[in-house]
Structures are given as structure tokens and as C-alpha cells.
Write a protein that holds these residues in place. Sequence first.
Motif, PDB file in Angstrom:
ATOM      1  N   GLY A  21      40.014 -27.885  25.872  1.00 52.04           N
ATOM      2  CA  GLY A  21      38.706 -28.508  25.709  1.00 52.04           C
ATOM      3  C   GLY A  21      37.846 -27.734  24.726  1.00 52.04           C
ATOM      4  N   SER A  22      36.619 -28.252  24.483  1.00 52.34           N
ATOM      5  CA  SER A  22      35.762 -27.654  23.463  1.00 52.34           C
ATOM      6  C   SER A  22      35.310 -26.244  23.844  1.00 52.34           C
ATOM      7  CB  SER A  22      34.542 -28.545  23.232  1.00 52.34           C
ATOM      8  OG  SER A  22      33.786 -28.609  24.411  1.00 52.34           O
ATOM      9  N   HIS A  23      35.442 -25.903  25.138  1.00 53.04           N
ATOM     10  CA  HIS A  23      35.030 -24.553  25.508  1.00 53.04           C
ATOM     11  C   HIS A  23      35.997 -23.504  24.960  1.00 53.04           C
ATOM     12  CE1 HIS A  23      37.430 -26.410  28.658  1.00 53.04           C
ATOM     13  NE2 HIS A  23      37.945 -25.224  28.870  1.00 53.04           N
ATOM     14  N   TYR A  24      37.081 -23.953  24.343  1.00 50.61           N
ATOM     15  CA  TYR A  24      37.983 -22.994  23.697  1.00 50.61           C
ATOM     16  C   TYR A  24      37.540 -22.658  22.275  1.00 50.61           C
ATOM     17  CZ  TYR A  24      41.511 -22.724  27.297  1.00 50.61           C
ATOM     18  OH  TYR A  24      42.165 -22.448  28.453  1.00 50.61           O
ATOM     19  N   LYS A  25      36.355 -23.152  21.885  1.00 53.08           N
ATOM     20  CA  LYS A  25      35.948 -22.948  20.498  1.00 53.08           C
ATOM     21  C   LYS A  25      35.820 -21.464  20.140  1.00 53.08           C
ATOM     22  CE  LYS A  25      31.027 -23.842  21.446  1.00 53.08           C
ATOM     23  NZ  LYS A  25      30.556 -22.517  21.684  1.00 53.08           N
ATOM     24  N   ASP A  26      35.441 -20.642  21.119  1.00 59.33           N
ATOM     25  CA  ASP A  26      35.318 -19.205  20.836  1.00 59.33           C
ATOM     26  C   ASP A  26      36.644 -18.619  20.373  1.00 59.33           C
ATOM     27  OD1 ASP A  26      32.751 -19.405  21.562  1.00 59.33           O
ATOM     28  OD2 ASP A  26      32.961 -18.391  23.501  1.00 59.33           O
ATOM     29  N   VAL A  27      37.724 -19.167  20.905  1.00 59.84           N
ATOM     30  CA  VAL A  27      39.036 -18.664  20.527  1.00 59.84           C
ATOM     31  C   VAL A  27      39.209 -18.772  19.011  1.00 59.84           C
ATOM     32  CG1 VAL A  27      41.516 -19.038  20.755  1.00 59.84           C
ATOM     33  CG2 VAL A  27      40.034 -19.221  22.753  1.00 59.84           C
ATOM     34  N   PHE A  28      38.669 -19.880  18.466  1.00 58.82           N
ATOM     35  CA  PHE A  28      38.828 -20.092  17.031  1.00 58.82           C
ATOM     36  C   PHE A  28      38.130 -19.012  16.224  1.00 58.82           C
ATOM     37  CE2 PHE A  28      40.685 -23.947  18.139  1.00 58.82           C
ATOM     38  CZ  PHE A  28      41.317 -24.456  17.021  1.00 58.82           C
ATOM     39  N   ALA A  29      36.918 -18.633  16.660  1.00 45.61           N
ATOM     40  CA  ALA A  29      36.175 -17.621  15.919  1.00 45.61           C
ATOM     41  C   ALA A  29      37.013 -16.351  15.789  1.00 45.61           C
ATOM     42  CB  ALA A  29      34.857 -17.323  16.616  1.00 45.61           C
ATOM     43  N   PHE A  30      37.616 -15.967  16.899  1.00 48.62           N
ATOM     44  CA  PHE A  30      38.347 -14.701  16.869  1.00 48.62           C
ATOM     45  C   PHE A  30      39.725 -14.851  16.241  1.00 48.62           C
ATOM     46  CE2 PHE A  30      35.140 -14.301  20.196  1.00 48.62           C
ATOM     47  CZ  PHE A  30      34.370 -13.364  19.545  1.00 48.62           C
ATOM     48  N   LEU A  80      30.527 -20.351   7.326  1.00 48.90           N
ATOM     49  CA  LEU A  80      31.916 -20.777   7.534  1.00 48.90           C
ATOM     50  C   LEU A  80      32.298 -20.707   9.008  1.00 48.90           C
ATOM     51  CD1 LEU A  80      34.110 -19.285   4.674  1.00 48.90           C
ATOM     52  CD2 LEU A  80      33.767 -21.687   5.280  1.00 48.90           C
ATOM     53  N   LEU A  81      31.937 -19.595   9.624  1.00 47.82           N
ATOM     54  CA  LEU A  81      32.308 -19.421  11.028  1.00 47.82           C
ATOM     55  C   LEU A  81      31.645 -20.496  11.891  1.00 47.82           C
ATOM     56  CD1 LEU A  81      34.013 -17.437  12.695  1.00 47.82           C
ATOM     57  CD2 LEU A  81      31.880 -16.369  13.397  1.00 47.82           C
ATOM     58  N   GLY A  82      30.366 -20.776  11.595  1.00 49.15           N
ATOM     59  CA  GLY A  82      29.663 -21.812  12.352  1.00 49.15           C
ATOM     60  C   GLY A  82      30.356 -23.155  12.203  1.00 49.15           C
ATOM     61  N   ILE A  83      30.739 -23.481  10.986  1.00 49.70           N
ATOM     62  CA  ILE A  83      31.366 -24.777  10.728  1.00 49.70           C
ATOM     63  C   ILE A  83      32.758 -24.846  11.363  1.00 49.70           C
ATOM     64  CG2 ILE A  83      32.330 -26.224   8.885  1.00 49.70           C
ATOM     65  CD1 ILE A  83      29.870 -25.353   7.186  1.00 49.70           C
ATOM     66  N   ILE A  84      33.529 -23.776  11.210  1.00 47.03           N
ATOM     67  CA  ILE A  84      34.876 -23.744  11.812  1.00 47.03           C
ATOM     68  C   ILE A  84      34.770 -23.951  13.324  1.00 47.03           C
ATOM     69  CG2 ILE A  84      36.830 -22.229  12.353  1.00 47.03           C
ATOM     70  CD1 ILE A  84      36.361 -20.926   9.574  1.00 47.03           C
ATOM     71  N   GLY A  92      34.804 -29.958  18.084  1.00 47.69           N
ATOM     72  CA  GLY A  92      34.832 -31.408  17.984  1.00 47.69           C
ATOM     73  C   GLY A  92      36.232 -32.005  18.042  1.00 47.69           C
ATOM     74  N   TYR A  93      37.197 -31.265  17.545  1.00 43.31           N
ATOM     75  CA  TYR A  93      38.526 -31.863  17.391  1.00 43.31           C
ATOM     76  C   TYR A  93      39.603 -31.267  18.285  1.00 43.31           C
ATOM     77  CZ  TYR A  93      36.789 -34.412  13.353  1.00 43.31           C
ATOM     78  OH  TYR A  93      36.103 -35.263  12.550  1.00 43.31           O
ATOM     79  N   ILE A  94      39.296 -30.150  18.918  1.00 47.78           N
ATOM     80  CA  ILE A  94      40.364 -29.454  19.640  1.00 47.78           C
ATOM     81  C   ILE A  94      40.964 -30.331  20.745  1.00 47.78           C
ATOM     82  CG2 ILE A  94      38.865 -28.292  21.314  1.00 47.78           C
ATOM     83  CD1 ILE A  94      40.634 -25.820  20.990  1.00 47.78           C
ATOM     84  N   GLY A  95      40.115 -31.143  21.388  1.00 46.03           N
ATOM     85  CA  GLY A  95      40.608 -32.010  22.457  1.00 46.03           C
ATOM     86  C   GLY A  95      41.617 -33.015  21.930  1.00 46.03           C
ATOM     87  N   GLY A 115      45.815 -33.159  22.547  1.00 44.97           N
ATOM     88  CA  GLY A 115      46.024 -34.216  23.529  1.00 44.97           C
ATOM     89  C   GLY A 115      45.272 -33.944  24.826  1.00 44.97           C
ATOM     90  N   GLY A 116      44.080 -33.331  24.695  1.00 47.52           N
ATOM     91  CA  GLY A 116      43.270 -33.093  25.882  1.00 47.52           C
ATOM     92  C   GLY A 116      43.660 -31.851  26.659  1.00 47.52           C
TER      93      GLY A 116
END
Lengths: 233, 307
Positions: B275-284, B254-258, B264-267, B271-272
Motif C-alpha cells: 500500500g501507499s504507506h510503503y512510500k518511505d521505502v522508496f525514499a531510502f 526529486l525525492l518528493g516527486i518520487i 500513487g502507483y505502488i498499489g 496488485g494491491g
Amino acid sequence: MLEVRGLEVHYGGICAVRGVDLDVAAGEKVALIGANGAGKTSTLKAIARMLPARGSVKLSGEAIEHAPPHLLVRKGLALVPEGRGVFARLSVLENLEMGAYVRDDKAVVDADIERVFGLLPRLKERAGQTAGTLSGGEQQMVAIGRALMSRPRILLLDEPSMGLSPIMVDTVFDVIREVAREGVTLLLVEQNARLALSLCDRGCVMDGGEITLSAPAAELLDNPAVRAAYLGE
Amino acid sequence: MDIFIQQIINGLVLGSIYALVALGYTMVYGILGLINFAHGEVVMIGALTALTAIGLLVPSGLPGPVVVLGGLLIAIPVCMTVGFTIERIAYRPLRNAPRLAPLITAIGVSIVLQQLAMIGWGRNYHTFPPLLPAAPHQFLGAAITDLQIIIIATAAALMAALVWLVTRTRLGRAMRATAENPAVARLMGVDVDRVISFTFVLGSALAAVAGVMVAANYSIAHYAMGFMLGLKAFTAAVLGGIGNLGGAMLGGLLLGIIESLAAGYIGDLTGGFLGSHYKDVFAFFVLILVLVFRPSGLMGEKVAERA
């Protein structure tokens, strides 16, 4: 069979068992009775090396007080712990298999499982259920059945009646009686002194961490002091 | 739509790796009630050991996949030894100490391992040589490489084997009994110390495999890579319910997919702005949500039963 000399257990500064000497002959059934806090459970736990203790313990003449605790079951000692200690997330069958953990003769173990099921038919019905879903009495049966799976020469039972309904207590004691009839040596710790003495050959009364009286069970049942103190008369 | 499928594939790959690492956390927690914060460093040691071995094997001219397999087969026993040693010298003496002591020790071990790795392997990034076929296959409009397929399949096979071990074998039964009540397990004749050692060794072997997967997947390894990876895998274990094997697997996937979907979609969603480098924020963020609303995790039972 079991020879205990000068057993002492300390909890911090408190001395719970003060130099207990205790002998249990092969095939004998001995009850250890006494009030709460008399040191009965500590004595059993110390014998089974679940607690650090001083003194000597011999099993069939072999000193076991320094043996690694997990090897005791191989030497023929099994303990049904206080509060039963069943593995609640394991099935009844798996609990029994854990009892036979040190044995690797699978065919004989399977036969013994059937034997335990014969002795405790309730367990057979519940074989696939996790032990945690069982009633207290059924869990006590699992604990006793599990202990029998190691084919012990001496069985230590710690308060098997604790927390059970009167009917369940009778059932559990019937099982213990049946086990004793098969020739297993018993050391039974019990608060229900009348029940314990009616089952055993000999009783030891513990008080303040010492054995104050040791006599044939029938004698203790007639002893006025014991009757007053432990049989509620 | 094809971006969605692509991110799901990427998420499964990442999630498989998280799951393997999360299993190491959850097995140790299940038996000792200890969060082994050094586990991420074991993954790092696995990755760097494999890379070193691969570097030595490349000149032999063996086919690429064989070289990678060779690296893996060297990394596994090295990590097993590291895991065994950590438990023996850092945790076993503290077995009966207050819970905070082994926790702090775990962080200490993590720092020590990381610094040792820095001394041994240097501060630079090590690149994973292109030994595996990288040509992607088309799959439902998305691309999937052989490496990704291998990672997902290997992780699935290892997890199935682990479940079999824990639920169907005598040793697995002893592990479960020890997790529940070590004193009684000992009465049954279980050598509890050996079961605990075995648990660390097993978790470390999975960590070694995960380490090689990470290095191969990102083509890179680094002495500090274990920290974030370990933290994510720990998050996955908590997400699924720490102490629960199924939970670690589910939480990892689940964590990998989230994380992949977020990348993929955060940008687009912001609205840009992010960026995708914020993906770690999602995990936490997920970790915080779980801790607030379901502290025992998705598949967890009552937490801290033996605390």
C-alpha cells in the motif's frame, strides 16, 4: 614595522621554531632562507597566528600575538600562504574581492582591482574563470593579487616559487619586485635562496628552528658557507 | 493521467519542504563537513512553536492567514536561537575533534531536543486549525489548494533569495571561501566563527518555515515528527550531492516527486500487495541506489574533499 621576539612553535613534542628573533624595518625586504624543515614556514604561520606559538610579535609597535587572527589583515598584515591557498571554486575576481573583504570603500576597491589587473594582466583575461582551473603560476598570481587587495603594509610570502616552472618563477618574482618597488615591506620565505637574496635587502638563514645568520643579502651571496649550503656551489 | 498530475503536484509540495530542510543540512556540511542530525528536530520545534503561537493567536479573531503568518514569525526567531545555541554549545567545542565525535554529538543533540519537546508539548498529536482556505482549484484535471500553491511559491522564493545571498553578496562570498579553506578565509579577515554561526541560523530559519509548512500540509505536528523528516531531507541532500545548494534543491524536489508517485502507483504496480504507506521505502531505496552508483550525488563534486 615587524618585531618578533623569542618565537617558539611546537608540534606535539617537536620544537619546530626555537626562540626566533626577527626585525623587519618599514620598507625593508627580508628573505628567510634555509633547508626543508628549518622552520621557515612555521615562523611565518606563527606570525600570522595560523599556528599556536609562544613569544611576542609586534606590528608597528602594537603587540599582535593575542589579537584574533582575522583582525591581523586590518592591521596591515597579509600572507600569501604556502601552496597558494586560492579559493578554487571562486572566480578570480571573487578571490580578489575576498582579499578586500575588510574594506568597504567600494570605489577604491574597484580601483585597486584595476591596479592588480594592471600588475597582473593575465588575471584580467581570466577574471570570470574559477581559480581552480588556472595553472599553478596563475594561481600564485591570484594569491599575490588577493593579498595586495588588502593594501598591506607588510606582505609575508611563503615559498612563492614552489612547484612553478622556471619561466613562471621569473614572472612571479618580477611581480614581487614590482610590489616591493611600491614600498610594501616584504618578508619572503623561499627555498630558492639565490632568487630570494637577489630580490631582498637582507637575508636570514634558518637552520634547525633558529636563525643562525642575518646579514645584508649581497654579503650572504658572497658568504662561502652560504654558497656551499644553500646556493648549490 | 489526472492521478499522475495530482501526484506530481503533491510531490512538488512535499519536495519543496524537503528542499528547504535539505538546504540546512547541505550548508552546514559544506562549511563544517558535519552532518547536523539535530536539524530535523529544529523543523519539529518550528512546527510546534508555530502551533502554540497560533493557538494563542486564534482567539484574537484575526483572519486565518494572518494568524498563521504570526505563528511563522514567532517560530523563525525561536528556531534561529535553537540553531545558534546548538552550534555554540554542542559543535564549537568539538571543532578540532576527530570527525566521529561531532557526529555522535549531533545524534545526542537530536535525542535531547526530541525529549525536551516531548516534555514541553506532550506525547500527543497537535492539530493545525483550519485557518487557510482549503477549497481546491481545478488544474489540468487535478486539484491544487491555496495552501499548496503558497508552499511551492514560498519555498521557491526562499531558495531564490538564498542563491542570491550565497552567490551575490559579500557574506555569501565569505561563506563560500570559509567552506573551501577556513584558515585562508581567516587571513582575509573573515570571522570564521561568525560565518559558521550565521550558517546555522540561516539553516534554522529555513527549517522553521519548513516546519510550519509540514504542519499546515498534514494538519498535524508531533514531538517525533522531525526524525523521519530530517532523515528524508538528509537523503535529498545526499541525492543532490551534499554540500551543493543546487543539489539540495534538486534532490528535495526529486525525492518528493518520487515518493508521491510511489504512493500513487505502488498499489496498482504490486496488485494491491503493497500500500501507499510503503512510500518511505522508496525514499531510502533511492538513497541506496545513489550511494551505490553515484556516491557524490547528482550534482556533487568529489565527495569528502576535506574529510
